[in-house]
Design a protein around this motif. Structure first.
Motif, PDB file in Angstrom:
ATOM      1  N   GLU A 140     -34.246  94.991  25.779  1.00  0.00           N
ATOM      2  CA  GLU A 140     -34.185  93.566  25.459  1.00  0.00           C
ATOM      3  C   GLU A 140     -33.037  92.315  26.638  1.00  0.00           C
ATOM      4  O   GLU A 140     -33.413  91.236  26.750  1.00  0.00           O
ATOM      5  CB  GLU A 140     -33.320  92.713  24.103  1.00  0.00           C
ATOM      6  N   GLU A 141     -32.069  93.018  27.126  1.00  0.00           N
ATOM      7  CA  GLU A 141     -31.445  93.175  28.486  1.00  0.00           C
ATOM      8  C   GLU A 141     -32.249  91.728  28.862  1.00  0.00           C
ATOM      9  O   GLU A 141     -31.346  91.379  29.818  1.00  0.00           O
ATOM     10  CB  GLU A 141     -30.345  94.015  28.590  1.00  0.00           C
ATOM     11  N   TYR A 144     -32.255  88.409  29.911  1.00  0.00           N
ATOM     12  CA  TYR A 144     -30.404  88.153  29.431  1.00  0.00           C
ATOM     13  C   TYR A 144     -29.654  87.981  30.937  1.00  0.00           C
ATOM     14  O   TYR A 144     -29.209  87.466  30.925  1.00  0.00           O
ATOM     15  CB  TYR A 144     -29.510  88.418  28.495  1.00  0.00           C
ATOM     16  N   THR A 145     -30.818  89.001  31.602  1.00  0.00           N
ATOM     17  CA  THR A 145     -30.262  89.062  33.052  1.00  0.00           C
ATOM     18  C   THR A 145     -29.430  87.987  34.223  1.00  0.00           C
ATOM     19  O   THR A 145     -28.950  87.586  34.331  1.00  0.00           O
ATOM     20  CB  THR A 145     -30.597  89.573  33.679  1.00  0.00           C
ATOM     21  N   CYS A 174     -36.357  89.569  20.919  1.00  0.00           N
ATOM     22  CA  CYS A 174     -35.497  89.817  21.798  1.00  0.00           C
ATOM     23  C   CYS A 174     -34.050  89.739  21.478  1.00  0.00           C
ATOM     24  O   CYS A 174     -32.987  89.412  21.996  1.00  0.00           O
ATOM     25  CB  CYS A 174     -35.764  89.355  23.139  1.00  0.00           C
ATOM     26  N   TYR A 178     -25.749  94.126  17.610  1.00  0.00           N
ATOM     27  CA  TYR A 178     -25.540  95.420  17.408  1.00  0.00           C
ATOM     28  C   TYR A 178     -24.751  96.084  16.248  1.00  0.00           C
ATOM     29  O   TYR A 178     -23.722  95.188  16.062  1.00  0.00           O
ATOM     30  CB  TYR A 178     -24.734  95.442  18.627  1.00  0.00           C
ATOM     31  N   ASP A 220     -23.630  88.222  22.495  1.00  0.00           N
ATOM     32  CA  ASP A 220     -24.208  88.625  21.607  1.00  0.00           C
ATOM     33  C   ASP A 220     -25.868  87.902  22.005  1.00  0.00           C
ATOM     34  O   ASP A 220     -25.365  86.415  22.357  1.00  0.00           O
ATOM     35  CB  ASP A 220     -24.285  88.848  20.496  1.00  0.00           C
ATOM     36  N   HIS A 221     -27.235  88.551  21.573  1.00  0.00           N
ATOM     37  CA  HIS A 221     -28.194  87.644  21.943  1.00  0.00           C
ATOM     38  C   HIS A 221     -28.160  85.893  20.738  1.00  0.00           C
ATOM     39  O   HIS A 221     -28.766  84.876  21.509  1.00  0.00           O
ATOM     40  CB  HIS A 221     -29.305  88.495  21.024  1.00  0.00           C
TER      41      HIS A 221
END
Length: 714
Positions: A140-141, A144-145, A174, A178, A220-221
């Motif tokens: 998923e990251e 967000y990069t 996405c 956590y 966080d997302h």
């Protein structure tokens, strides 16, 4: 650019590459752009529904060429769009296909394509991105990069219903939370078992149900999406004319609200066409709406309630959400709907006793969950062979969901626990669940057992009748930490003094196991290990206490006393209190460990610890003071005597009372040497403090001071 393929896949597929497949790839290199376009269109038609053809083309190097054409400025928009469509079709094959696409860096290329002014090309790129990001092998990251991606996607939401559907679907897949296994498990003291006595102080207690603890590295997302206006940009989509758009928007709100008070408190106040969002969610969970919509709306309201944005007694929870989720547990529903309904209902009620009681009497829920263990039955009404095959492979998910909901239902109410245990073959099902191959089922079964183990009556009856301690001990021998945490919590309850399981557990080598847990790097396991030993030591024989001290070792015991976590420290002090009870035991332990114990006591009383820790430490001193020979260790330690005097004049009544217990045990006039001890305490000013405390407005302090002064008058 080269794609990395796994060797086994490359070898197995290469053997089946056909001339026809190679022809499709060769046409991508034709110098005539029109021929290239037709070649891509033909490739698109060839791979639809044909996983073998997709794998062949990937092995032959079609992906790098398609990506090259997609990114070339000289390529026509139509060609770029067709390339994106083919790549999306390849991604809809196997997980290995997706891995190959990721290895070719497809995501940056598709994200770059979103900058195009052409809507059809944008939609094709988004559709491919949706397929890739919904695959379990895609991190998923990757979304967000680049910090510019999320705001650009928000801006694209208004372009068409397809951009709305695909982007919401990408966001919902996405946006990950956590979660870690709970670290702190609450102590629920019970006046019958948490004993405070004049002569000896003991510690014991039930382990309570675990609560979720969230943690993440960096923003966080949820926060990223929220800060970029996800709520405002997606809210109006709930009234879209497209069902798919409404559903994906709804799923977005579910993942955004989960365990997030900030988002949830925002959602309750959002207006869409004159209606508040919770009202829209309630309308979406009505019976005439599709099941998927009902379930997702119920999740949104559940998550907002658990995040504190909606009261648990609100009618939208009690009369709408809870009944809807209970309805999903019916055997008329599909397997995945029953699983989703039960797990969401478990989450909704697990922290609220009134909701647990309401759920337990809704639609015969407790009895209805028993059907989860009988599915599919030999007389199943399923006629669709594919559906039956699917359900047979996923039947364990029903058992997992049932255990979770039973655990939540029985978390607090004794009558509900009794109903659960009286359900057909319930204890046998739990015992069988502890040895299932699925780790998720084992974990859910242990949680259910843990919830039921908080019943005194059931510990004495059903738990003993079915000898549940045996499979529980087996689980503790070799299990991942997430199971060990809950299993060791359950063991704490089985080791309470009124549990018939305590003795056989001791005989099975539990001391060695628990001592090893106290050395774990996992904080929850250290807490549970010490907690179980504390319960084990309560009113135990000298041999058991000696075995505990031998198993722990002096070094480990004092390592625990210096643990940075207050829960570990409190339980270790409780363990010491229980070890230091009854005079022969006190004298024996102090004769071998007295010096180290007094050092630890001194450090804690001098340290920056909370009242509860210092009270517990003074209780240990009170127990030592009741020993026949052990009390001399206090009387010959002027530093400790001054500390007792200090805490007698402390501003906190609990610490004053605990310090006076020490004094009372030291000056008790029926014991040898009491006169000398009384004289020494008088000389350091203890009697003066007792006179002052005898005038205290606190009845406990007043009575205790007067009782102590009577020892001087006798």
């Amino acid at each position: 650019m080269a794609c990395v393929l796994e060797t086994p896949l490359r070898m197995s597929v290469l053997s089946e590459v056909t001339a026809s497949s190679r022809h499709y790839v060769d046409r991508l290199f034709d110098p005539d752009p029109q021929n290239v376009l037709q070649g891509v269109i033909d490739m698109k038609n060839a791979v639809i529904g044909n996983n073998k053809q997709k794998a062949n083309l990937i092995v032959l190097g079609a992906v790098p060429r398609l990506l090259y054409l997609l990114q070339q400025e000289t390529s026509s928009t139509e060609l770029k769009t067709e390339c994106a469509v083919v790549l999306g079709s390849l991604a809809m094959g196997t997980e290995n296909n997706v891995k190959s696409l990721l290895d070719c860096h497809i995501i940056p290329a598709l994200l770059q394509g979103l900058l195009s002014p052409d809507l059809k090309f944008i939609e094709a790129c988004l559709r491919c991105l949706r397929t890739i990001f919904t695959s379990p092998v895609t991190p998923e990251e990757l979304l967000y990069t680049d910090a510019t991606v999320i705001p650009h996607l928000m801006a694209l939401l208004s372009r068409s219903r397809y951009t709305q559907e695909y982007i919401c679907q990408i966001f919902s897949h996405c946006c990950k939370i956590y979660q870690f296994i709970p670290i702190y498990l609450l102590l629920i003291p019970d006046s019958r078992h948490f004993m405070l006595k004049l002569r000896h102080w003991h510690s014991c207690g039930f382990k309570s149900s675990p609560q979720p603890l969230l943690c993440a590295n960096g923003p966080d997302h949820q926060t990223v999406l929220f800060n970029h206006g996800a709520v405002q940009n997606i809210a109006h989509l709930l009234t879209s004319t497209s069902y798919k758009v409404r559903m994906q928007a709804l799923k977005c709100f579910a993942v955004l609200a989960f365990e997030n008070p900030q988002v949830s408190l925002t959602l309750v106040n959002v207006l869409v066409e004159g209606e508040l969002l919770p009202q829209i969610f309630v309308k979406m969970l009505q019976r005439d709406k599709p099941i998927e919509m009902q379930l997702t709306s119920a999740k949104c309201l559940t998550y907002m309630c658990r995040a504190g944005a909606i009261r648990t007694d609100d009618t939208c929870i009690v009369l709408k959400t809870l009944p809807c989720l209970a309805r999903m547990c019916s055997k008329e529903r599909l397997l995945e709907e029953r699983v989703d309904g039960a797990e969401t209902l478990a989450y909704l009620i697990e922290a609220d006793i009134e909701l647990q009681r309401i759920a337990s009497i809704t639609d015969h829920l407790i009895a209805m969950l028993a059907d989860y263990f009988k599915y599919p039955s030999s007389v199943s009404a399923i006629t669709d062979i594919k559906r039956l095959d699917h359900d047979l492979k996923h039947a364990h998910e029903l058992r997992q969901a049932a255990f979770k909901l039973y655990a939540a239902l029985g978390a607090n109410d004794e009558d509900i626990r009794k109903k659960i245990i009286e359900t057909e073959n319930m204890m046998d099902r739990i015992v069988n669940g502890l040895s299932e191959s699925s780790i998720k089922v084992r974990l859910a079964a242990v949680r259910c057992l843990h919830s039921l183990s908080r019943s005194v009556q059931q510990l004495r009856t059903s738990f003993q009748d079915h000898a549940v301690w045996k499979p529980l001990m087996k689980v503790l021998q070799n299990a991942p930490d997430e199971i060990l945490v809950v299993a060791s919590s359950t063991l704490c309850n089985l080791l309470l003094e009124f549990s018939p399981s305590k003795e056989p557990i001791l005989e099975s080598g539990a001391i060695e196991l628990l001592c090893s847990l106290t050395q774990s790097d996992n904080l929850a396991l250290r807490v549970n290990g010490v907690w179980a030993l504390m319960n084990m030591a309560f009113q135990a024989e000298q041999k058991i206490k000696a075995d505990i001290l031998r198993g722990l070792s002096t070094e480990q015991l004092f390592q625990l006393l210096s643990d940075s976590d207050v829960n570990v420290l409190m339980k270790t002090l409780g363990l010491l209190r229980n070890l230091l009870s009854t005079r022969p035991h006190i004298d024996q332990i102090i004769s071998t460990h007295g010096k180290q114990i007094m050092q630890a006591v001194t450090l804690i009383l001098e340290g920056e610890h909370n009242v509860e820790v210092k009270e517990q430490t003074l209780c240990i001193l009170a127990n030592i003071a009741d020993g026949t020979t052990a009390k001399e260790l206090i009387m010959t330690n002027d530093d400790i005597l001054q500390k007792i005097k200090y805490y007698m004049s402390h501003s906190n009544a609990k610490l004053q009372l605990a310090a006076m217990f020490c004094v009372s045990n030291l000056i008790w006039n029926e014991e040898e040497g009491s006169q000398d001890r009384q004289d020494k305490l008088r000389d350091i000013g203890i009697v003066d403090i007792l006179h002052k405390l005898s005038q205290s407005s606190d009845p406990n302090l007043c009575d205790k001071a007067k009782t102590a002064l009577q020892q001087y008058l006798a």
